[in-house]
Design an enzyme around this catalytic site. Structure first.
Site, PDB file in Angstrom:
ATOM      1  N   GLY A 177       0.825  -1.213   0.000  1.00  0.00           N
ATOM      2  CA  GLY A 177       0.000   0.000   0.000  1.00  0.00           C
ATOM      3  C   GLY A 177       0.855   1.258   0.000  1.00  0.00           C
ATOM      4  O   GLY A 177       2.085   1.205  -0.142  1.00  0.00           O
TER       5      GLY A 177
ATOM      6  N   SER B 294      -3.815   7.041  13.806  1.00  0.00           N
ATOM      7  CA  SER B 294      -4.105   8.301  13.111  1.00  0.00           C
ATOM      8  C   SER B 294      -4.396   9.399  14.118  1.00  0.00           C
ATOM      9  O   SER B 294      -4.904   9.135  15.220  1.00  0.00           O
ATOM     10  CB  SER B 294      -5.330   8.070  12.225  1.00  0.00           C
ATOM     11  OG  SER B 294      -5.887   9.286  11.806  1.00  0.00           O
TER      12      SER B 294
ATOM     13  N   TYR C 153     -14.267   4.240  11.097  1.00  0.00           N
ATOM     14  CA  TYR C 153     -12.815   4.097  10.859  1.00  0.00           C
ATOM     15  C   TYR C 153     -12.055   4.552  12.103  1.00  0.00           C
ATOM     16  O   TYR C 153     -11.149   3.854  12.588  1.00  0.00           O
ATOM     17  CB  TYR C 153     -12.409   4.929   9.634  1.00  0.00           C
ATOM     18  CG  TYR C 153     -10.907   5.090   9.489  1.00  0.00           C
ATOM     19  CD1 TYR C 153     -10.112   4.053   9.014  1.00  0.00           C
ATOM     20  CD2 TYR C 153     -10.276   6.303   9.830  1.00  0.00           C
ATOM     21  CE1 TYR C 153      -8.737   4.208   8.884  1.00  0.00           C
ATOM     22  CE2 TYR C 153      -8.905   6.464   9.699  1.00  0.00           C
ATOM     23  CZ  TYR C 153      -8.137   5.409   9.232  1.00  0.00           C
ATOM     24  OH  TYR C 153      -6.780   5.566   9.110  1.00  0.00           O
TER      25      TYR C 153
ATOM     26  N   LYS D 291      -9.416   2.552  14.961  1.00  0.00           N
ATOM     27  CA  LYS D 291      -8.063   2.949  15.395  1.00  0.00           C
ATOM     28  C   LYS D 291      -8.017   3.026  16.933  1.00  0.00           C
ATOM     29  O   LYS D 291      -7.045   2.567  17.556  1.00  0.00           O
ATOM     30  CB  LYS D 291      -7.669   4.293  14.773  1.00  0.00           C
ATOM     31  CG  LYS D 291      -7.440   4.227  13.269  1.00  0.00           C
ATOM     32  CD  LYS D 291      -6.296   3.288  12.892  1.00  0.00           C
ATOM     33  CE  LYS D 291      -6.150   3.073  11.406  1.00  0.00           C
ATOM     34  NZ  LYS D 291      -5.318   1.940  11.033  1.00  0.00           N
TER      35      LYS D 291
ATOM     36  N   ASN E  83      -9.232  12.843  -0.320  1.00  0.00           N
ATOM     37  CA  ASN E  83      -8.160  13.620   0.312  1.00  0.00           C
ATOM     38  C   ASN E  83      -7.689  14.759  -0.598  1.00  0.00           C
ATOM     39  O   ASN E  83      -7.757  14.664  -1.816  1.00  0.00           O
ATOM     40  CB  ASN E  83      -6.989  12.712   0.685  1.00  0.00           C
ATOM     41  CG  ASN E  83      -7.374  11.717   1.762  1.00  0.00           C
ATOM     42  OD1 ASN E  83      -7.235  10.524   1.580  1.00  0.00           O
ATOM     43  ND2 ASN E  83      -7.887  12.194   2.879  1.00  0.00           N
TER      44      ASN E  83
HETATM   45  P1  NAD Z   1      -3.370   1.655   1.698  1.00  0.00           P
HETATM   46  O1  NAD Z   1      -4.778   1.281   1.462  1.00  0.00           O
HETATM   47  O2  NAD Z   1      -2.616   2.270   0.579  1.00  0.00           O
HETATM   48  O3  NAD Z   1      -2.537   0.389   2.224  1.00  0.00           O
HETATM   49  C1  NAD Z   1      -3.118  -0.627   2.970  1.00  0.00           C
HETATM   50  C2  NAD Z   1      -2.663  -1.950   2.354  1.00  0.00           C
HETATM   51  O4  NAD Z   1      -3.192  -3.023   3.142  1.00  0.00           O
HETATM   52  C3  NAD Z   1      -3.172  -2.157   0.929  1.00  0.00           C
HETATM   53  O5  NAD Z   1      -2.107  -2.586   0.108  1.00  0.00           O
HETATM   54  C4  NAD Z   1      -4.236  -3.250   1.049  1.00  0.00           C
HETATM   55  O6  NAD Z   1      -4.292  -4.047  -0.116  1.00  0.00           O
HETATM   56  C5  NAD Z   1      -3.753  -3.993   2.282  1.00  0.00           C
HETATM   57  N1  NAD Z   1      -4.800  -4.662   3.075  1.00  0.00           N
HETATM   58  C6  NAD Z   1      -5.949  -4.144   3.558  1.00  0.00           C
HETATM   59  N2  NAD Z   1      -6.606  -5.076   4.280  1.00  0.00           N
HETATM   60  C7  NAD Z   1      -5.855  -6.198   4.266  1.00  0.00           C
HETATM   61  C8  NAD Z   1      -5.977  -7.479   4.835  1.00  0.00           C
HETATM   62  N3  NAD Z   1      -7.048  -7.832   5.544  1.00  0.00           N
HETATM   63  N4  NAD Z   1      -4.993  -8.390   4.635  1.00  0.00           N
HETATM   64  C9  NAD Z   1      -3.888  -8.064   3.897  1.00  0.00           C
HETATM   65  N5  NAD Z   1      -3.718  -6.866   3.339  1.00  0.00           N
HETATM   66  C10 NAD Z   1      -4.688  -5.940   3.519  1.00  0.00           C
HETATM   67  O7  NAD Z   1      -3.347   2.598   2.984  1.00  0.00           O
HETATM   68  P2  NAD Z   1      -2.177   3.520   3.548  1.00  0.00           P
HETATM   69  O8  NAD Z   1      -2.516   4.926   3.244  1.00  0.00           O
HETATM   70  O9  NAD Z   1      -0.886   2.978   3.159  1.00  0.00           O
HETATM   71  O10 NAD Z   1      -2.427   3.327   5.102  1.00  0.00           O
HETATM   72  C11 NAD Z   1      -1.715   2.348   5.843  1.00  0.00           C
HETATM   73  C12 NAD Z   1      -2.193   2.369   7.278  1.00  0.00           C
HETATM   74  O11 NAD Z   1      -2.022   3.684   7.797  1.00  0.00           O
HETATM   75  C13 NAD Z   1      -3.660   2.030   7.468  1.00  0.00           C
HETATM   76  O12 NAD Z   1      -3.787   1.298   8.672  1.00  0.00           O
HETATM   77  C14 NAD Z   1      -4.306   3.380   7.615  1.00  0.00           C
HETATM   78  O13 NAD Z   1      -5.490   3.315   8.359  1.00  0.00           O
HETATM   79  C15 NAD Z   1      -3.240   4.146   8.356  1.00  0.00           C
HETATM   80  N6  NAD Z   1      -3.336   5.598   8.166  1.00  0.00           N
HETATM   81  C16 NAD Z   1      -3.296   6.111   6.903  1.00  0.00           C
HETATM   82  C17 NAD Z   1      -3.393   7.483   6.733  1.00  0.00           C
HETATM   83  C18 NAD Z   1      -3.367   8.082   5.355  1.00  0.00           C
HETATM   84  O14 NAD Z   1      -3.701   9.258   5.202  1.00  0.00           O
HETATM   85  N7  NAD Z   1      -2.965   7.372   4.316  1.00  0.00           N
HETATM   86  C19 NAD Z   1      -3.536   8.341   7.839  1.00  0.00           C
HETATM   87  C20 NAD Z   1      -3.552   7.770   9.115  1.00  0.00           C
HETATM   88  C21 NAD Z   1      -3.453   6.382   9.268  1.00  0.00           C
HETATM   89  C1  UD1 Z   2      -8.962  12.739   6.542  1.00  0.00           C
HETATM   90  C2  UD1 Z   2      -9.666  11.870   7.536  1.00  0.00           C
HETATM   91  C3  UD1 Z   2      -8.690  11.345   8.574  1.00  0.00           C
HETATM   92  C4  UD1 Z   2      -7.532  10.621   7.896  1.00  0.00           C
HETATM   93  C5  UD1 Z   2      -6.900  11.610   6.906  1.00  0.00           C
HETATM   94  C6  UD1 Z   2      -5.766  11.012   6.151  1.00  0.00           C
HETATM   95  C7  UD1 Z   2     -11.929  12.766   7.658  1.00  0.00           C
HETATM   96  C8  UD1 Z   2     -12.920  13.491   8.500  1.00  0.00           C
HETATM   97  N1  UD1 Z   2     -10.724  12.621   8.179  1.00  0.00           N
HETATM   98  O1  UD1 Z   2      -8.414  13.822   7.218  1.00  0.00           O
HETATM   99  O2  UD1 Z   2      -9.320  10.443   9.434  1.00  0.00           O
HETATM  100  O3  UD1 Z   2      -6.585  10.202   8.847  1.00  0.00           O
HETATM  101  O4  UD1 Z   2      -7.903  12.020   5.956  1.00  0.00           O
HETATM  102  O5  UD1 Z   2      -6.218   9.994   5.313  1.00  0.00           O
HETATM  103  O6  UD1 Z   2     -12.241  12.335   6.569  1.00  0.00           O
HETATM  104  N2  UD1 Z   2     -10.230  19.510   1.389  1.00  0.00           N
HETATM  105  C9  UD1 Z   2     -10.788  20.399   0.488  1.00  0.00           C
HETATM  106  N3  UD1 Z   2     -11.225  19.917  -0.703  1.00  0.00           N
HETATM  107  C10 UD1 Z   2     -11.113  18.598  -1.059  1.00  0.00           C
HETATM  108  C11 UD1 Z   2     -10.520  17.694  -0.125  1.00  0.00           C
HETATM  109  C12 UD1 Z   2     -10.101  18.183   1.087  1.00  0.00           C
HETATM  110  O7  UD1 Z   2     -10.899  21.593   0.764  1.00  0.00           O
HETATM  111  O8  UD1 Z   2     -11.553  18.222  -2.149  1.00  0.00           O
HETATM  112  C13 UD1 Z   2      -9.739  20.028   2.672  1.00  0.00           C
HETATM  113  C14 UD1 Z   2     -10.466  19.416   3.860  1.00  0.00           C
HETATM  114  O9  UD1 Z   2     -11.589  20.158   4.198  1.00  0.00           O
HETATM  115  C15 UD1 Z   2      -9.372  19.478   4.934  1.00  0.00           C
HETATM  116  C16 UD1 Z   2      -8.057  19.372   4.151  1.00  0.00           C
HETATM  117  O10 UD1 Z   2      -8.396  19.656   2.801  1.00  0.00           O
HETATM  118  O11 UD1 Z   2      -9.394  20.736   5.544  1.00  0.00           O
HETATM  119  C17 UD1 Z   2      -7.444  17.987   4.238  1.00  0.00           C
HETATM  120  O12 UD1 Z   2      -8.435  17.033   3.900  1.00  0.00           O
HETATM  121  P1  UD1 Z   2      -8.110  15.476   3.754  1.00  0.00           P
HETATM  122  O13 UD1 Z   2      -6.961  15.297   2.856  1.00  0.00           O
HETATM  123  O14 UD1 Z   2      -9.404  14.798   3.415  1.00  0.00           O
HETATM  124  O15 UD1 Z   2      -7.618  15.050   5.203  1.00  0.00           O
HETATM  125  P2  UD1 Z   2      -8.338  15.235   6.634  1.00  0.00           P
HETATM  126  O16 UD1 Z   2      -9.690  15.768   6.505  1.00  0.00           O
HETATM  127  O17 UD1 Z   2      -7.397  15.981   7.499  1.00  0.00           O
END
Ligand code: NAD
Ligand code: UD1
Length: 341
Positions: free
Chosen positions: A12, A126, A151, A155, A200
């Site tokens: 991922g 997160s 979600y 966590k 995002n």
């Molecule tokens: P991602 O979806 O890109 O990566 C997750 C990976 O896990 C994927 O490759 C998916 O195929 C695999 N996966 C999911 N469920 C599975 C299962 N049951 N068995 C095996 N593989 C499985 O997500 P990411 O952005 O890399 O996030 C990684 C972790 O970080 C997650 O736990 C996510 O909740 C956490 N996190 C992400 C963010 C973010 O903004 N990306 C923010 C805070 C926390």
């Molecule tokens: C979201 C998740 C959070 C997760 C994080 C990273 C929610 C409520 N929270 O956070 O749990 O850990 O993503 O994956 O969904 N924005 C715009 N226009 C857009 C998209 C976003 O203005 O089209 C703004 C949002 O209002 C926010 C900022 O950009 O202020 C960041 O947004 P985003 O990337 O979705 O992250 P979070 O909301 O911080």
């Protein structure tokens, strides 16, 4: 001899960058991923960067028998656990999918680790666990709030389960609370692969600049912040990945059984600042409009990351410009025709 780390979800977005950093820091890596949000090609791309093969198990971590066979066959020193679903909006629509995968997956993993005397784990949490707070910078002593989404619930519960096992069952666990990971590897071999319309900010920006989306909507400019838009702590995914190596080094040697770290830059940036930084980094004008607030958005949150800096000896190297440059470079690799749903 190198230590061997099992990385769940290692194909991922954050996992793939972490596998690169582990391999470049003398760890051997085994990845387990069910490809539910990734593809096998990512393993080849990791190898293109590190010149080392990725040992890959394609399986769901909820399949206890597969996990057991893997732990019997391999000699594993520690686990970094990324595998989970992460779409906040989807978790509201399909909460059971999130409880089953994120909580069920982690408890199965922990059970099999316990059976095989592997007790060191780093867990992806997160900043969502802090809920709707306006107290920034926020440190790890801030109380965990009521979850904003299923979600977020997963966590909070997984953090608590890990804490229990560290207290009573001999685990050594580290919880990493990420702020907003963005950007991509400077090689542009790996990056985020958002499915469908991104929720995002940064993938939405890059897809708009690539012509996949017509325009960006800024969700509200009437917040109590200097320019009226939300403030977040955006962190480069490579800096985040490097923190996992530091956290694993620490976990394998630490005296205590459980610890929690914020991972952010410590700088809050508004949505408009991000847009400006992107325009500068990409040399494009981004079409955007100001829209309504998005339900559930926190007004402003950024990290006090000094605990990670001091205890893990970790520091961010990349600024907002690098985040935007690498995100844009990655989007150019993905192209303008991809992910058009
Ligand atoms: P991602 O979806 O890109 O990566 C997750 C990976 O896990 C994927 O490759 C998916 O195929 C695999 N996966 C999911 N469920 C599975 C299962 N049951 N068995 C095996 N593989 C499985 O997500 P990411 O952005 O890399 O996030 C990684 C972790 O970080 C997650 O736990 C996510 O909740 C956490 N996190 C992400 C963010 C973010 O903004 N990306 C923010 C805070 C926390
Ligand atoms: C979201 C998740 C959070 C997760 C994080 C990273 C929610 C409520 N929270 O956070 O749990 O850990 O993503 O994956 O969904 N924005 C715009 N226009 C857009 C998209 C976003 O203005 O089209 C703004 C949002 O209002 C926010 C900022 O950009 O202020 C960041 O947004 P985003 O990337 O979705 O992250 P979070 O909301 O911080």
């Amino acid at each position: 001899m190198n230590k061997t780390i099992l990385v769940t979800g290692g194909l991922g977005y954050i996992g793939s960058h972490t596998v690169v950093e582990l391999q470049e820091n003398a760890y051997d890596v085994i990845v387990i991923d069910d490809l539910s949000n990734s593809s096998k090609e990512v393993a080849e791309r990791i190898t293109a960067i590190t010149k080392k093969p990725v040992k890959l198990y394609i399986s769901d971590i909820k399949h206890q028998h597969t996990l057991e066979a893997m732990f019997e066959h391999e000699s594993i020193d520690g686990v970094i656990h990324f595998a989970a679903h992460k779409a906040v909006g989807e978790s509201v629509q399909e909460p059971f999918k999130y409880y089953a995968n994120n909580i069920g997956g982690m408890t199965t993993l922990l059970k099999v680790m316990h059976q095989h005397n592997v007790n060191t784990i780093v867990f992806s949490s997160s900043c969502t666990v802090y809920g709707d707070t306006n107290r920034s910078p926020i440190n790890e002593t801030h109380p965990v709030a009521e979850a904003i989404s299923p979600y977020g619930t997963t966590k909070i519960i997984c953090e608590q389960i890990l804490k229990d096992l560290c207290k009573h069952s001999g685990f050594r666990g580290i919880v990493l609370r990420y702020f907003n990971p963005v950007g991509a590897h400077p090689s542009a071999q790996i990056g985020e692969l958002p499915l469908g319309v991104p929720n995002n900010l940064v993938p939405y920006i890059t897809q708009t600049a690539a012509g996949i989306r017509e325009k960006l909507t800024v969700f509200g400019n009437d917040y109590n912040t200097p320019d009226g838009t939300n403030i977040r702590d955006y962190i480069h995914v490579v800096d985040l990945a490097k923190a996992h190596v530091k956290a694993m080094n620490y976990a394998l040697t630490m005296n205590q059984s459980y610890d929690v770290f914020n991972l952010g830059t410590g700088n809050g940036r508004s949505v408009l600042e991000v847009i400006k930084a992107f325009e500068k980094a990409s040399g494009t004008d981004l079409p955007y409009i100001i829209g309504d607030r998005r339900v559930g958005d926190v007004e402003q949150i950024w990290a006090d990351a000094s605990k990670a800096e001091n205890k893990l000896k970790w520091h961010c190297q990349y600024g907002l410009d690098d985040m935007m440059k690498t995100a844009w470079k990655w989007q150019l690799v993905l192209g303008s025709g991809s992910k058009s749903s």
